[in-house]
Design a protein around this motif. Structure first.
Motif, PDB file in Angstrom:
ATOM      1  N   ARG A  12      35.323  56.824  39.297  1.00  0.00           N
ATOM      2  CA  ARG A  12      34.455  55.719  39.704  1.00  0.00           C
ATOM      3  C   ARG A  12      35.246  54.810  40.641  1.00  0.00           C
ATOM      4  O   ARG A  12      36.472  54.753  40.562  1.00  0.00           O
ATOM      5  CB  ARG A  12      33.995  54.911  38.495  1.00  0.00           C
ATOM      6  CG  ARG A  12      33.060  55.672  37.573  1.00  0.00           C
ATOM      7  CD  ARG A  12      32.619  54.786  36.390  1.00  0.00           C
ATOM      8  NE  ARG A  12      31.734  55.500  35.518  1.00  0.00           N
ATOM      9  CZ  ARG A  12      32.115  56.336  34.557  1.00  0.00           C
ATOM     10  NH1 ARG A  12      33.386  56.559  34.346  1.00  0.00           N
ATOM     11  NH2 ARG A  12      31.222  56.951  33.803  1.00  0.00           N
ATOM     12  N   CYS A  13      34.537  54.086  41.502  1.00  0.00           N
ATOM     13  CA  CYS A  13      35.200  53.138  42.396  1.00  0.00           C
ATOM     14  C   CYS A  13      35.762  51.974  41.600  1.00  0.00           C
ATOM     15  O   CYS A  13      35.154  51.527  40.620  1.00  0.00           O
ATOM     16  CB  CYS A  13      34.213  52.586  43.425  1.00  0.00           C
ATOM     17  SG  CYS A  13      33.788  53.761  44.707  1.00  0.00           S
ATOM     18  N   ASP A  14      36.902  51.474  42.044  1.00  0.00           N
ATOM     19  CA  ASP A  14      37.458  50.237  41.508  1.00  0.00           C
ATOM     20  C   ASP A  14      37.080  49.160  42.521  1.00  0.00           C
ATOM     21  O   ASP A  14      37.784  48.943  43.516  1.00  0.00           O
ATOM     22  CB  ASP A  14      38.969  50.345  41.340  1.00  0.00           C
ATOM     23  CG  ASP A  14      39.565  49.126  40.677  1.00  0.00           C
ATOM     24  OD1 ASP A  14      38.989  48.023  40.819  1.00  0.00           O
ATOM     25  OD2 ASP A  14      40.615  49.262  40.032  1.00  0.00           O
ATOM     26  N   GLU A  15      35.947  48.539  42.302  1.00  0.00           N
ATOM     27  CA  GLU A  15      35.383  47.600  43.275  1.00  0.00           C
ATOM     28  C   GLU A  15      36.311  46.419  43.536  1.00  0.00           C
ATOM     29  O   GLU A  15      36.384  45.920  44.663  1.00  0.00           O
ATOM     30  CB  GLU A  15      34.004  47.114  42.816  1.00  0.00           C
ATOM     31  CG  GLU A  15      32.948  48.205  42.780  1.00  0.00           C
ATOM     32  CD  GLU A  15      32.648  48.836  44.133  1.00  0.00           C
ATOM     33  OE1 GLU A  15      32.951  48.243  45.190  1.00  0.00           O
ATOM     34  OE2 GLU A  15      32.103  49.953  44.142  1.00  0.00           O
ATOM     35  N   ALA A  16      37.039  45.964  42.525  1.00  0.00           N
ATOM     36  CA  ALA A  16      37.958  44.841  42.720  1.00  0.00           C
ATOM     37  C   ALA A  16      39.067  45.221  43.693  1.00  0.00           C
ATOM     38  O   ALA A  16      39.411  44.459  44.605  1.00  0.00           O
ATOM     39  CB  ALA A  16      38.539  44.396  41.383  1.00  0.00           C
ATOM     40  N   ARG A  17      39.625  46.405  43.529  1.00  0.00           N
ATOM     41  CA  ARG A  17      40.696  46.864  44.419  1.00  0.00           C
ATOM     42  C   ARG A  17      40.164  47.087  45.833  1.00  0.00           C
ATOM     43  O   ARG A  17      40.830  46.739  46.813  1.00  0.00           O
ATOM     44  CB  ARG A  17      41.301  48.152  43.873  1.00  0.00           C
ATOM     45  CG  ARG A  17      42.338  48.757  44.763  1.00  0.00           C
ATOM     46  CD  ARG A  17      43.598  47.914  44.838  1.00  0.00           C
ATOM     47  NE  ARG A  17      44.578  48.628  45.653  1.00  0.00           N
ATOM     48  CZ  ARG A  17      45.472  48.059  46.407  1.00  0.00           C
ATOM     49  NH1 ARG A  17      45.568  46.751  46.429  1.00  0.00           N
ATOM     50  NH2 ARG A  17      46.308  48.765  47.112  1.00  0.00           N
ATOM     51  N   ILE A  18      38.976  47.653  45.965  1.00  0.00           N
ATOM     52  CA  ILE A  18      38.382  47.870  47.286  1.00  0.00           C
ATOM     53  C   ILE A  18      38.189  46.533  47.994  1.00  0.00           C
ATOM     54  O   ILE A  18      38.474  46.394  49.190  1.00  0.00           O
ATOM     55  CB  ILE A  18      37.066  48.663  47.176  1.00  0.00           C
ATOM     56  CG1 ILE A  18      37.376  50.103  46.749  1.00  0.00           C
ATOM     57  CG2 ILE A  18      36.290  48.634  48.491  1.00  0.00           C
ATOM     58  CD1 ILE A  18      36.160  50.931  46.398  1.00  0.00           C
ATOM     59  N   ALA A  19      37.754  45.509  47.269  1.00  0.00           N
ATOM     60  CA  ALA A  19      37.573  44.174  47.851  1.00  0.00           C
ATOM     61  C   ALA A  19      38.913  43.598  48.307  1.00  0.00           C
ATOM     62  O   ALA A  19      39.000  42.974  49.374  1.00  0.00           O
ATOM     63  CB  ALA A  19      36.899  43.249  46.847  1.00  0.00           C
ATOM     64  N   GLU A  20      39.977  43.815  47.531  1.00  0.00           N
ATOM     65  CA  GLU A  20      41.303  43.344  47.913  1.00  0.00           C
ATOM     66  C   GLU A  20      41.768  43.990  49.208  1.00  0.00           C
ATOM     67  O   GLU A  20      42.287  43.320  50.103  1.00  0.00           O
ATOM     68  CB  GLU A  20      42.324  43.657  46.816  1.00  0.00           C
ATOM     69  CG  GLU A  20      42.188  42.834  45.568  1.00  0.00           C
ATOM     70  CD  GLU A  20      43.123  43.316  44.451  1.00  0.00           C
ATOM     71  OE1 GLU A  20      43.976  44.199  44.708  1.00  0.00           O
ATOM     72  OE2 GLU A  20      42.995  42.808  43.335  1.00  0.00           O
ATOM     73  N   ARG A  80      29.523  54.853  45.450  1.00  0.00           N
ATOM     74  CA  ARG A  80      28.901  53.529  45.446  1.00  0.00           C
ATOM     75  C   ARG A  80      27.373  53.616  45.461  1.00  0.00           C
ATOM     76  O   ARG A  80      26.693  52.597  45.407  1.00  0.00           O
ATOM     77  CB  ARG A  80      29.403  52.731  46.637  1.00  0.00           C
ATOM     78  CG  ARG A  80      30.904  52.463  46.525  1.00  0.00           C
ATOM     79  CD  ARG A  80      31.440  51.762  47.698  1.00  0.00           C
ATOM     80  NE  ARG A  80      31.559  50.342  47.344  1.00  0.00           N
ATOM     81  CZ  ARG A  80      32.013  49.430  48.172  1.00  0.00           C
ATOM     82  NH1 ARG A  80      32.363  49.757  49.383  1.00  0.00           N
ATOM     83  NH2 ARG A  80      32.100  48.183  47.777  1.00  0.00           N
ATOM     84  N   GLU A  81      26.826  54.826  45.525  1.00  0.00           N
ATOM     85  CA  GLU A  81      25.375  55.006  45.525  1.00  0.00           C
ATOM     86  C   GLU A  81      24.806  54.655  44.154  1.00  0.00           C
ATOM     87  O   GLU A  81      25.450  54.903  43.132  1.00  0.00           O
ATOM     88  CB  GLU A  81      25.014  56.456  45.845  1.00  0.00           C
ATOM     89  CG  GLU A  81      25.303  56.876  47.260  1.00  0.00           C
ATOM     90  CD  GLU A  81      25.049  58.356  47.511  1.00  0.00           C
ATOM     91  OE1 GLU A  81      24.791  59.110  46.539  1.00  0.00           O
ATOM     92  OE2 GLU A  81      25.121  58.752  48.677  1.00  0.00           O
TER      93      GLU A  81
END
Length: 85
Positions: free
Chosen positions: A68-76, A18-19
């Protein structure tokens, strides 16, 4: 589900991904192994688990996979824990 190791290795990987700069380019298993100071296979184990959980996505273009991060899944996932699951 998360099976987080006591030393926080997977959390460190997610933080690195996430950096600024790294978030756009991603990291390979070799990059993660170097940063952790572990064999490539150990890094792959962590990356594969995070990918299986949906926290990361692996882009298979030319060369080794780039994670890479899956930002949508992390938010869920964060939302589920905030609701007290």
């Amino acid at each position: 589900m998360l099976r987080t190791p006591v030393d926080g290795t997977r959390l460190r990987i997610l933080t690195w991904l996430r950096e600024p700069g790294t978030a756009e380019c991603g990291l390979t298993a070799d990059d993660v192994a170097t940063r952790l100071g572990v064999p490539r296979q150990v890094a792959l184990t962590h990356l594969r688990l995070l990918t299986a959980l949906g926290m990361l996505r692996a882009d298979h273009l030319a060369g080794p996979p780039v994670y890479r991060c899956d930002e949508a899944r992390i938010a869920e996932v964060a939302e589920v824990f905030e609701k007290g699951w």
